[in-house]
Design a protein around this motif. Structure first.
Motif, PDB file in Angstrom:
ATOM      1  N   LEU A 260      36.253  29.636  46.386  1.00 34.28           N
ATOM      2  CA  LEU A 260      34.696  29.787  45.463  1.00 34.28           C
ATOM      3  C   LEU A 260      34.352  31.722  45.713  1.00 34.28           C
ATOM      4  N   PRO A 261      34.340  32.480  44.693  1.00 28.30           N
ATOM      5  CA  PRO A 261      33.867  34.292  44.924  1.00 28.30           C
ATOM      6  C   PRO A 261      32.649  34.201  45.460  1.00 28.30           C
ATOM      7  N   ASN A 262      32.604  35.776  46.844  1.00 30.66           N
ATOM      8  CA  ASN A 262      30.777  35.716  47.038  1.00 30.66           C
ATOM      9  C   ASN A 262      30.764  36.706  46.305  1.00 30.66           C
ATOM     10  N   GLU A 263      29.914  37.781  46.316  1.00 36.17           N
ATOM     11  CA  GLU A 263      29.363  38.203  45.021  1.00 36.17           C
ATOM     12  C   GLU A 263      30.199  39.335  44.917  1.00 36.17           C
ATOM     13  N   LYS A 264      30.680  39.950  45.800  1.00 40.42           N
ATOM     14  CA  LYS A 264      31.294  41.367  46.297  1.00 40.42           C
ATOM     15  C   LYS A 264      33.252  40.946  45.365  1.00 40.42           C
ATOM     16  N   GLN A 265      33.343  39.691  45.652  1.00 44.63           N
ATOM     17  CA  GLN A 265      35.045  39.565  45.524  1.00 44.63           C
ATOM     18  C   GLN A 265      34.094  38.987  43.755  1.00 44.63           C
ATOM     19  N   LEU A 266      33.669  38.257  43.944  1.00 45.83           N
ATOM     20  CA  LEU A 266      33.057  38.250  41.684  1.00 45.83           C
ATOM     21  C   LEU A 266      33.049  39.464  41.235  1.00 45.83           C
ATOM     22  N   HIS A 267      32.614  40.359  41.820  1.00 45.66           N
ATOM     23  CA  HIS A 267      32.419  41.342  41.477  1.00 45.66           C
ATOM     24  C   HIS A 267      33.382  43.393  40.810  1.00 45.66           C
ATOM     25  N   ASN A 268      34.661  42.148  41.913  1.00 45.05           N
ATOM     26  CA  ASN A 268      35.908  43.067  41.746  1.00 45.05           C
ATOM     27  C   ASN A 268      36.839  42.044  41.283  1.00 45.05           C
ATOM     28  N   PHE A 269      36.301  41.037  40.512  1.00 46.72           N
ATOM     29  CA  PHE A 269      37.676  40.382  39.829  1.00 46.72           C
ATOM     30  C   PHE A 269      36.975  40.851  38.077  1.00 46.72           C
ATOM     31  N   SER A 270      36.103  41.169  38.869  1.00 49.84           N
ATOM     32  CA  SER A 270      35.393  41.265  36.687  1.00 49.84           C
ATOM     33  C   SER A 270      35.308  42.876  36.492  1.00 49.84           C
ATOM     34  N   TYR A 271      35.721  43.147  37.856  1.00 51.71           N
ATOM     35  CA  TYR A 271      36.013  44.870  37.359  1.00 51.71           C
ATOM     36  C   TYR A 271      37.118  44.772  37.607  1.00 51.71           C
ATOM     37  N   MET A 272      38.574  44.898  38.066  1.00 49.88           N
ATOM     38  CA  MET A 272      39.710  44.246  37.405  1.00 49.88           C
ATOM     39  C   MET A 272      39.901  43.847  36.376  1.00 49.88           C
ATOM     40  N   ILE A 273      39.308  43.156  35.483  1.00 50.61           N
ATOM     41  CA  ILE A 273      39.680  42.957  34.354  1.00 50.61           C
ATOM     42  C   ILE A 273      38.963  43.190  33.387  1.00 50.61           C
ATOM     43  N   ASN A 274      38.283  44.481  33.701  1.00 50.10           N
ATOM     44  CA  ASN A 274      37.111  45.277  33.246  1.00 50.10           C
ATOM     45  C   ASN A 274      38.082  47.140  32.343  1.00 50.10           C
ATOM     46  N   GLN A 275      38.567  46.931  33.660  1.00 54.31           N
ATOM     47  CA  GLN A 275      39.225  48.248  34.231  1.00 54.31           C
ATOM     48  C   GLN A 275      40.779  47.544  33.038  1.00 54.31           C
ATOM     49  N   VAL A 276      41.629  46.651  33.524  1.00 54.17           N
ATOM     50  CA  VAL A 276      42.632  46.838  32.339  1.00 54.17           C
ATOM     51  C   VAL A 276      42.204  46.942  30.747  1.00 54.17           C
ATOM     52  N   ASN A 277      41.022  46.674  30.507  1.00 59.21           N
ATOM     53  CA  ASN A 277      40.442  46.543  28.873  1.00 59.21           C
ATOM     54  C   ASN A 277      40.206  47.824  28.418  1.00 59.21           C
ATOM     55  N   ILE A 278      39.926  48.641  29.413  1.00 54.54           N
ATOM     56  CA  ILE A 278      39.925  49.872  29.553  1.00 54.54           C
ATOM     57  C   ILE A 278      40.260  51.070  29.586  1.00 54.54           C
ATOM     58  N   SER A 279      41.971  50.504  30.714  1.00 55.22           N
ATOM     59  CA  SER A 279      42.774  51.207  30.465  1.00 55.22           C
ATOM     60  C   SER A 279      43.901  51.078  29.338  1.00 55.22           C
ATOM     61  N   ASN A 280      43.768  49.744  29.364  1.00 57.64           N
ATOM     62  CA  ASN A 280      44.707  50.208  28.124  1.00 57.64           C
ATOM     63  C   ASN A 280      44.372  49.901  26.868  1.00 57.64           C
ATOM     64  N   ASN A 281      45.138  50.386  25.584  1.00 56.25           N
ATOM     65  CA  ASN A 281      44.476  50.488  24.023  1.00 56.25           C
ATOM     66  C   ASN A 281      45.501  49.656  23.563  1.00 56.25           C
ATOM     67  N   ASN A 282      44.446  48.988  22.406  1.00 54.81           N
ATOM     68  CA  ASN A 282      45.357  47.636  21.835  1.00 54.81           C
ATOM     69  C   ASN A 282      46.496  48.177  20.623  1.00 54.81           C
ATOM     70  N   THR A 283      47.156  48.912  20.211  1.00 53.21           N
ATOM     71  CA  THR A 283      47.555  49.714  19.430  1.00 53.21           C
ATOM     72  C   THR A 283      48.649  49.373  19.201  1.00 53.21           C
ATOM     73  N   LYS A 284      49.653  48.747  19.953  1.00 52.74           N
ATOM     74  CA  LYS A 284      50.156  48.606  19.902  1.00 52.74           C
ATOM     75  C   LYS A 284      50.651  46.630  19.737  1.00 52.74           C
ATOM     76  N   ILE A 285      49.797  46.167  20.174  1.00 53.43           N
ATOM     77  CA  ILE A 285      49.172  44.382  19.639  1.00 53.43           C
ATOM     78  C   ILE A 285      48.464  44.873  18.396  1.00 53.43           C
ATOM     79  N   LEU A 286      48.135  45.859  17.650  1.00 55.59           N
ATOM     80  CA  LEU A 286      47.518  45.712  16.265  1.00 55.59           C
ATOM     81  C   LEU A 286      48.207  45.764  15.589  1.00 55.59           C
TER      82      LEU A 286
END
Ligand code: CMC
Length: 414
Positions: free
Chosen positions: A94-120
């Motif tokens: 199980l993650p501690n608070e910081k690990q969970l925060h980083n996990f969520s942050y990394m997911i967010n980073q992917v979705n912020i930096s990637n745009n979905n034009t190609k997928i669309l």
């Protein structure tokens, strides 16, 4: 613990090592059987074959136990979110608070930096009547070639992109324009938001909570058909993306994840035809009739499916909270009652499985039938990734079963 078993094969005693699991399962290691005796084993459907050692999840079908990395599903559902559960499955702890925060942050980073034009752009090419599972499978493969250079964590990349794909599929099919990912929202809130947002309204907490629980319950289930498919591809060193695409296709099957869609179709059909439950139970028992009671029975659970017990409560809660009055829930409860008291179902140890009530929850949330199995895939993703990773880390050999050939003997073209 180690041990051996002696097997008497045609009067000659051969010795085979026994492998013990951490919760007392015992397996005879027959990897030298053919070499020693000339025999191979025959086990259609792998009903009695363990394919590998695994430490991700554990099921005891007789006692109705399901553990993720050692933690009972009943505790996980109360104390963890889906994101926390995903971290646990992928990383072993199980993650501690910081690990969970980083996990969520990394997911967010992917979705912020990637745009979905190609997928669309690719999306536009699919005929409108393509089944969502077909689209999800092919888009998962294509995702491999849409990674940003700065993102080399393929596990995070898939976890980040899956909700976006699912929401796009849903909205496109319903003629709705895409809703952007919102990095201020929790993972499952984002799913609800990207599916249903109309104005700037906040995602409904009741729906987010119910969906999060469903995702947790679907997150892993040891060597089920789709996970075994993913493991099989991993053994051939197929990429994670292509392996997940294959897992999605396997999940689509009506005897596996596709059962959730089949259950609602069955219940609607029963209702439409007058609601005579006994008649349908008789049909399910009749060997000459191909009809089976969908959402009933399980390869491993022969007593009760702990996930089905939790899911029934979630279904009742959400119907009450959303004041969703659907005769299908009542029908499902009556059908279950008749079936579990019927000698056919008792003798064959057939009980409601996870798919029996999950479709009812999806309906209450507003998810259409053909998207049910996509939601299952969203939940199963961390499990598939964990198994793909485990195969590679343990350097498991190429999966390549044998067969009993029953075709023609050698013959020549005349
Ligand atoms: N309705 C009527 N009879 C059934 C059912 C059912 N749902 N399930 C099994 N049986 C009978 C089957 O006809 C067989 O009878 P007999 O011994 O007389 O030939 C006996 O029970 C054993 O069935 P089986 O198919 O050999 O057992 P299995 O372990 O291979 O099958 C199953 C498991 C899930 C494929 C099966 O129970 C089934 O088809 N259920 C309906 C589909 C369903 O709900 N699938 C979701 C499974 S759970 C979620 C997941 O894995 O994704």
């Amino acid at each position: 613990m180690c041990g051996i078993v002696n097997c008497n094969i045609n009067g000659i005693v051969k010795t085979f090592p026994v492998i013990y699991g951490s919760l007392n399962e015992k397996a005879i290691n027959i990897s030298t059987l053919r070499e020693q005796t000339g025999y191979i084993t025959f086990d259609p459907g792998f009903k009695n074959t363990s394919i590998a050692k695994s430490s991700i999840s554990f099921v005891d079908g007789e006692k109705g136990i399901l553990l993720y990395r050692g933690y009972p599903i009943e505790e996980i559902i109360q104390k963890c979110t889906f994101l926390k559960t995903s971290y646990l499955l992928l990383n072993g702890e199980l993650p501690n608070e910081k690990q969970l925060h980083n996990f969520s942050y990394m997911i967010n980073q992917v979705n912020i930096s990637n745009n979905n034009t190609k997928i669309l752009q690719i999306f536009e090419k699919y005929p409108i009547n393509t089944h969502p599972m077909g689209i999800l499978s092919s888009l998962s493969s294509i995702l491999e070639f849409m990674q940003e250079e700065n993102n080399n964590n393929i596990f995070i990349h898939l976890l980040a992109k899956f909700p976006i794909l699912a929401a796009l599929i849903y909205r496109k099919k319903h003629g709705l324009s895409p809703v952007n990912y919102d990095n201020t929202l929790y993972y499952t809130s984002n799913i609800v938001n990207m599916f249903f947002a109309t104005n700037n309204d906040k995602p409904n907490y009741i729906i987010v909570d119910a969906l999060d629980k469903l995702l947790i319950l679907h997150a892993d289930h040891e060597q089920n058909c789709s996970t075994t498919t993913v493991r099989l591809l991993s053994s051939a060193h197929v990429s994670l993306y292509a392996s997940i695409a294959a897992g999605i296709s396997a999940l689509w099957g009506r005897l596996h994840g596709g059962a959730n869609e089949a259950v609602i179709e069955m219940l609607e059909n029963i209702l439409h035809n007058g609601g005579n439950i006994k008649k349908w139970i008789e049909k399910a028992k009749n060997k000459k009739d191909p009809f089976r009671l969908m959402g009933f029975g399980h390869r491993i659970y022969k007593n009760f499916d702990p996930r089905a017990i939790i899911i029934k409560q979630v279904a009742e809660n959400i119907m009450k909270k959303l004041k969703f009055n659907n005769p299908i829930l009542q029908l499902a409860k009556e059908l279950e009652e008749v079936a579990i008291n019927d000698s056919y179902f008792i003798e064959k140890k057939l009980y409601p499985n996870i798919d029996f009530y999950s479709g009812i929850i999806y309906q209450a949330i507003g998810i259409p039938k053909d998207m049910f199995t996509v939601m299952f895939a969203l939940g199963r993703l961390p499990g598939w990734i964990a198994h793909w990773k485990e195969m590679r880390l343990n350097q498991e050999p190429l999966v390549r079963p044998r067969q009993i050939y029953v075709g023609y003997k050698k013959r020549n073209i005349l």
